[in-house]
Design a protein around this motif. Structure first.
Motif, short mmCIF file in Angstrom:
data_model
loop_
_atom_site.label_atom_id
_atom_site.label_comp_id
_atom_site.label_asym_id
_atom_site.label_seq_id
_atom_site.Cartn_x
_atom_site.Cartn_y
_atom_site.Cartn_z
N MET A 1 4.11 -18.84 3.18
CA MET A 1 4.97 -18.34 4.32
C MET A 1 5.83 -17.24 3.68
O MET A 1 6.72 -16.62 4.24
N THR A 2 5.23 -16.76 2.44
CA THR A 2 6.12 -15.81 1.83
C THR A 2 5.93 -14.32 2.44
O THR A 2 4.87 -14.11 3.12
N TYR A 3 6.92 -13.48 2.19
CA TYR A 3 6.43 -11.88 2.63
C TYR A 3 5.41 -11.42 1.99
O TYR A 3 5.29 -11.71 0.57
N THR A 4 4.59 -10.79 2.53
CA THR A 4 3.50 -10.16 1.69
C THR A 4 3.17 -8.87 2.18
O THR A 4 2.17 -8.74 2.81
N PRO A 5 3.95 -7.73 1.69
CA PRO A 5 3.65 -6.51 1.90
C PRO A 5 2.42 -6.08 1.07
O PRO A 5 2.31 -6.71 -0.06
N PRO A 6 1.66 -5.22 1.53
CA PRO A 6 0.35 -4.81 0.75
C PRO A 6 0.81 -4.07 -0.71
O PRO A 6 2.08 -3.66 -0.83
N PRO A 7 -0.02 -4.25 -1.61
CA PRO A 7 0.18 -3.56 -2.90
C PRO A 7 0.47 -2.03 -2.54
O PRO A 7 0.12 -1.52 -1.84
N ARG A 8 1.36 -1.45 -3.37
CA ARG A 8 1.78 0.07 -3.51
C ARG A 8 0.63 0.70 -3.58
O ARG A 8 -0.44 0.72 -4.68
N ASP A 9 0.24 1.61 -2.78
CA ASP A 9 -0.87 2.61 -2.98
C ASP A 9 -0.36 4.03 -3.23
O ASP A 9 0.66 4.51 -2.64
N PRO A 10 -0.58 4.62 -4.50
CA PRO A 10 -0.12 5.83 -4.86
C PRO A 10 -0.13 6.82 -3.82
O PRO A 10 0.17 7.90 -3.80
N LYS A 11 -1.32 6.84 -2.91
CA LYS A 11 -1.73 7.62 -2.20
C LYS A 11 -1.13 7.48 -0.66
O LYS A 11 -1.12 8.21 0.31
N ALA A 12 -0.48 6.49 -0.68
CA ALA A 12 0.29 6.22 0.91
C ALA A 12 1.45 7.20 1.04
O ALA A 12 2.00 7.69 0.03
N ALA A 13 1.64 7.41 2.16
CA ALA A 13 2.92 8.22 2.52
C ALA A 13 4.35 7.51 2.23
O ALA A 13 4.28 6.30 1.96
N PRO A 14 5.25 8.29 1.79
CA PRO A 14 6.38 7.72 1.54
C PRO A 14 6.99 6.88 2.73
O PRO A 14 6.61 6.94 3.70
N ILE A 15 7.88 5.62 2.28
CA ILE A 15 8.38 5.02 3.33
C ILE A 15 9.57 5.84 4.19
O ILE A 15 10.42 5.99 3.72
N ARG A 16 9.02 6.03 5.41
CA ARG A 16 10.02 6.41 6.24
C ARG A 16 10.66 5.43 7.26
O ARG A 16 11.87 5.69 7.87
N ILE A 17 9.92 4.34 7.72
CA ILE A 17 10.31 3.28 8.56
C ILE A 17 10.17 2.05 7.98
O ILE A 17 9.10 1.58 7.57
N ASN A 18 11.33 1.43 7.64
CA ASN A 18 11.24 0.16 6.78
C ASN A 18 11.74 -1.11 7.88
O ASN A 18 12.72 -1.07 8.15
N LEU A 19 10.75 -1.82 8.29
CA LEU A 19 10.93 -2.87 9.17
C LEU A 19 10.54 -4.32 8.51
O LEU A 19 10.33 -5.15 9.02
N LEU A 20 10.41 -4.22 7.05
CA LEU A 20 10.02 -5.16 6.22
C LEU A 20 11.09 -6.44 6.50
O LEU A 20 11.05 -7.49 6.70
N SER A 21 12.58 -5.95 6.39
CA SER A 21 13.61 -6.95 6.75
C SER A 21 15.12 -6.23 6.76
O SER A 21 15.06 -5.01 6.64
N ASP A 301 -4.72 -9.63 16.37
CA ASP A 301 -6.23 -10.03 16.01
C ASP A 301 -7.38 -9.89 17.32
O ASP A 301 -8.45 -9.62 17.16
N GLY A 302 -6.52 -9.75 18.53
CA GLY A 302 -7.44 -9.39 19.74
C GLY A 302 -7.94 -8.03 19.68
O GLY A 302 -8.70 -7.49 20.60
N THR A 303 -7.38 -7.25 18.83
CA THR A 303 -7.81 -5.65 18.83
C THR A 303 -8.93 -5.36 18.02
O THR A 303 -9.45 -4.39 18.00
N GLY A 304 -9.30 -6.30 17.08
CA GLY A 304 -10.41 -6.40 16.20
C GLY A 304 -9.85 -5.83 14.82
O GLY A 304 -10.59 -5.49 13.86
N VAL A 305 -8.47 -5.69 14.86
CA VAL A 305 -7.85 -5.48 13.55
C VAL A 305 -7.03 -6.64 13.18
O VAL A 305 -5.93 -6.90 13.57
N SER A 306 -7.46 -7.16 11.83
CA SER A 306 -6.60 -8.23 11.37
C SER A 306 -4.96 -7.97 10.93
O SER A 306 -4.57 -6.68 10.91
N GLY A 307 -4.20 -8.75 10.82
CA GLY A 307 -2.71 -8.54 10.44
C GLY A 307 -2.67 -7.90 9.27
O GLY A 307 -1.80 -6.82 9.16
N GLU A 308 -3.21 -8.25 8.30
CA GLU A 308 -3.24 -7.77 6.93
C GLU A 308 -3.70 -6.22 7.13
O GLU A 308 -3.17 -5.32 6.24
N LYS A 309 -4.75 -6.13 7.89
CA LYS A 309 -5.35 -4.63 7.97
C LYS A 309 -4.55 -3.73 8.73
O LYS A 309 -4.20 -2.53 8.53
#
Length: 355
Positions: A1-21, A301-309
């Motif tokens: 039940m814990t928060y599980t944001p994905p690992p930091r990817d150095p190639k990812a865009a900077p966070i612009r929209i933070n909906l984590l909490s 899930d109904g889109t073919g994309v899992s929550g994690e993806k």
């Protein structure tokens, strides 16, 4: 039940929209000014005027005799159970409650308490379920001394306990000799959404607290309120747990500012949450729980994309959300605008289309 944001990817865009909490909020410039101007003293000996003002205001807000400023909401819950209960006692709470799922087993480790998890839809147990969980007081079973509710119910989707249900739980508890505790981390979200005052919402509850580091936008702090005798004992546990502070007025000033300026605006967060839910629901294959406050839970899930993806793909685009209890949770707050909501929906639609 814990928060599980994905690992930091150095190639990812900077966070612009933070909906984590809503804990991700940053102090506004005006709040920082209030912090800088704060009148301070030694909080531990009751000599910080800003802390004292904050506690007086929260006690009045919740309709209680007294209140105390603590570093976190978790410490509010822990201190409350340590006052209400004795080692070997049993606490009743919903199976997804913060005191069960989010506090590191503190109530067992520090107090020797066991918590009976009650089931129920949307993070809430019914008064009838509470009544049925009560057992006779015999030497064979642990004394049941406390019932706790979470307003709003986080894992339930930010749902709001109805006032009539709260009153019925209090009535049953008192008839059976149990104390009552309200985890009010997002209590003011509930009051803004319903129009019911915090005073009325907390009526009958022996202890209640509000968090300032979530939707109210302060950097730290929570305040718990109750009878004077109860607060005296909370102070003892605050000392034991290392929660006593010194010139804490610099923290309390942010909370006072939040009470003056950030309560009514919680309605904006609720509107943004509804807009996000509407937009997501229009994408085929996404199931969305209708939000009551500022939390939006959905599954793609109904889109073919899992929550994690989905969470990982959004992270690559500079949008931060979390997986929680098998669903994606998005949380709106004062650093999230309507334009950001629209942009997020557009990104989700693009990810689904490409999939």
């Amino acid at each position: 039940m814990t928060y599980t944001p994905p690992p930091r990817d150095p190639k990812a865009a900077p966070i612009r929209i933070n909906l984590l909490s809503d804990t991700q909020t940053r102090p506004t410039p005006a709040m920082r000014e209030a912090i800088a101007r704060a009148e301070v003293g030694d909080e531990q000996i009751g000599d910080d005027p800003t802390v004292n003002l904050l506690c007086e205001r929260v006690a009045d807000l919740l309709g209680k005799e007294a209140a105390v400023f603590l570093p976190s909401g978790t410490m509010c819950n822990v201190a409350a159970t340590l006052v209400h209960c004795r080692p070997g006692d049993e606490i009743l709470a919903h199976e997804t409650a913060h005191i069960i799922a989010r506090e590191g087993g503190a109530h067992a480790a520090l107090g020797g308490f066991q918590i009976m998890p009650l089931s129920g839809a949307d993070g809430q147990f019914s008064p009838d379920a509470f009544r049925k969980a009560l057992h006779p007081r015999t030497r064979y079973q642990p004394p049941q001394t406390l019932v706790s509710v979470e307003q709003t119910a986080n894992i339930g989707g930010g749902t709001i306990w109805k006032k009539a249900e709260l009153d019925e739980v209090v009535k049953i508890a008192k008839a059976n000799g149990l104390a009552t505790h309200m985890d009010g981390a997002r209590l003011l979200n509930a009051t803004v959404a319903t129009g019911i005052t915090a005073h009325d919402m907390a009526a009958g509850w022996d202890s209640a607290w509000i968090d300032f580091s979530k939707g109210l936008g302060a950097p730290v702090g929570a305040v718990i309120a109750g009878s004077r005798d109860f607060i005296d004992e909370v102070w003892r546990w605050k000392q034991r747990l290392g929660g006593s502070m010194r010139q804490a007025g610099i923290c309390a000033a942010a909370c006072v500012y939040a009470l003056d300026h950030h309560v009514d605006r919680l309605a904006d967060d609720h509107a943004n949450a509804r807009a996000l839910a509407r937009g997501l629901a229009q994408i085929a294959g996404i199931e969305v729980q209708e939000p009551e406050t500022n939390l939006v839970f959905f599954t793609p899930d109904g889109t073919g994309v899992s929550g994690e993806k989905m969470v990982a793909a959004l992270r690559q685009r500079g949008v931060l959300l979390a997986m929680m209890d098998g669903r994606i949770r998005a949380c709106t707050h004062l650093d999230v605008t309507a334009a950001m909501i629209e942009e997020t929906v557009g990104m989700v639609r693009e990810i689904v289309r490409k999939a």
